[in-house]
Design an enzyme around this catalytic site. Structure first.
Site, short mmCIF file in Angstrom:
data_model
loop_
_atom_site.label_atom_id
_atom_site.label_comp_id
_atom_site.label_asym_id
_atom_site.label_seq_id
_atom_site.Cartn_x
_atom_site.Cartn_y
_atom_site.Cartn_z
N GLY A 1 6.58 -11.21 -1.24
CA GLY A 1 7.57 -10.26 -1.77
C GLY A 1 8.96 -10.84 -1.63
CG ASP B 1 7.74 -6.10 5.93
OD1 ASP B 1 8.48 -5.29 5.36
OD2 ASP B 1 6.69 -6.55 5.41
CG HIS C 1 2.58 -4.65 5.44
ND1 HIS C 1 1.90 -5.76 5.86
CD2 HIS C 1 1.75 -4.00 4.60
CE1 HIS C 1 0.71 -5.80 5.29
NE2 HIS C 1 0.60 -4.73 4.52
NE ARG D 1 13.62 19.44 -2.29
CZ ARG D 1 13.18 20.69 -2.17
NH1 ARG D 1 12.19 20.97 -1.32
NH2 ARG D 1 13.71 21.66 -2.88
#
Ligand code: F6P
Length: 386
Positions: free
Chosen positions: A28, A151, A195, A304
């Site tokens: 990514g 991450d 992750h 929300r």
């Protein structure tokens, strides 16, 4: 051949004078990838007169032999640019999708490396990239990697580039959510990437002053979060912000996932029955949606969900990430000139140091339960769900 001698790592191995290196970005994307490419390539071209070949779209570019030469002119204006000028993918040479098949293309990747007379391949990536790079090292290639990921879960390094920017973006989002949460007396559940590691949610949650922070390392009890939210209401704070990592789970969910994993044979692939059980254990709705539904039902407050998603990976890097990527990139080039291969350039304290790829690959760096961030979060009254 000189390259092979150097790769053997013995003190008798003859030193090579590197001439041409390859570079690719895999996994990514994240911010400061371009700053790192610039760091490697500028040092290589201007300080050491090397040629730099950039492979496109991660390891796929190496397998398909798609590359471009990086010239000093193409390295301008990269410090601030998000994404990666080389493109990226999650493709792995040993399991490449080719049409409808999955094929082991490692030998093809190795051939292309040699066809270009590369003296080293620099791979910028996260955990998956470290594993792929280690496989190529085992096939005799000179490899250096840099740790990148929002991450922050790459093992062997104190920090990876990309993390600081994503944390800054997520913290700023929480800041903005504060005002609207307060106006409406709502619970706002903010889902943060990461992750299976909680660094991003924990860092951004603390920086943004979230009232509860839920991370994969600490399976949580819904009742603790409900109590935290209702407790704030009783104290006149009729809104709450919850930062939840995408990989966070309740205690029950974590147990179900663990039990399903335990049924899988240690070395082989799980059979159909086990796979079905694992799938059942993996909940369909996102962590934030699951929590919001439970909170709305049990705390009776309007709730929300905000999933920050890929916003966290976009746009320009922070100064800290630009600096880190430059330090790591230039250090990689120095290591190449020193014939130090088969390593990841890691951050240890205020130094950039080579660590064997074996130390970085195949291990996840998660938040230790005695980490100072967790202690500090508890001391300021943040609910961690336990
Ligand atoms: O590893 C970086 C990361 O952004 C994770 O936090 C997230 O789980 C994943 O990548 C998302 O992947 P993709 O961009 O393929 O949707």
């Amino acid at each position: 051949m000189a390259v092979v001698l150097a790769q053997e790592g013995s003190h008798l191995a003859k030193k090579i004078r590197p001439r041409c290196i390859g570079i690719l970005t895999a996994g990514g994307d994240c911010q400061a990838l371009n700053a790192a490419i610039r760091g490697v390539a500028k040092a290589a071209i201007s300080a050491f007169d090397l040629q730099v070949l950039g492979f496109l779209d991660g390891f796929r570019g190496l397998v398909e032999d798609k590359s471009i030469f990086l010239e000093s002119g193409s390295l301008s204006n990269l410090l601030t640019l998000g994404g990666t000028i080389l493109g990226t993918s999650r493709d792995r040479p040993h399991r490449m999708p080719v049409g409808k098949e999955t094929v082991d293309m490692t030998e093809v990747a190795v051939q292309h490396y040699h066809a270009h007379h590369l003296d080293c391949l620099v791979c910028l990536g996260g955990g998956g990239t470290q594993k792929n790079a280690l496989r190529l090292k085992k096939h005799g290639l000179n490899i250096i990697t840099l740790p990148k990921t929002i991450d922050n879960d790459v093992s062997g390094t104190d920090i990876s580039f990309g993390f600081d920017t994503a944390m800054t973006i997520a913290a700023e989002a929480i800041d903005r959510i504060h005002t609207t949460a307060e106006s409406h007396n709502r619970i706002m559940v903010v889902e943060i990437m990461g992750h299976n590691a909680g660094w991003l949610a924990l860092g951004a949650g603390m920086a943004g002053g979230a009232d509860a922070i839920l991370i994969p390392e600490i399976p949580y009890k819904i009742s603790s979060v409900v109590e935290a939210v209702l407790g704030r209401s009783r104290r006149g704070r009729r809104f709450s912000i919850i930062a939840i990592a995408e990989g966070a789970k309740t205690i029950e969910e974590a147990n179900a996932v663990r039990e399903a994993a335990e049924e899988a044979p240690p070395d082989g692939k799980p059979d159909r029955k086990v796979r079905a059980k694992q799938q059942q254990a993996a909940p369909a709705a996102s962590a934030a949606v699951r929590l919001a539904e439970a909170l709305q039902a049990e705390a009776g407050m309007e709730t929300r969900v905000i999933a920050l998603g890929h916003v966290q990976r976009g746009g320009p890097p922070t100064s800290a990430d630009r600096l880190l990527a430059t330090l790591l990139g230039t250090k990689a080039t120095e290591l190449i000139m020193d014939n130090t291969f088969g390593v990841m350039v890691a951050v240890r304290g205020d130094q950039c140091v080579p660590v064997p790829l074996e130390e970085a690959a195949g291990k996840l760096r998660i938040v230790p339960l005695d980490h100072p961030w967790l202690r500090s979060a508890r001391l300021v009254g943040t609910c961690l769900g336990d």
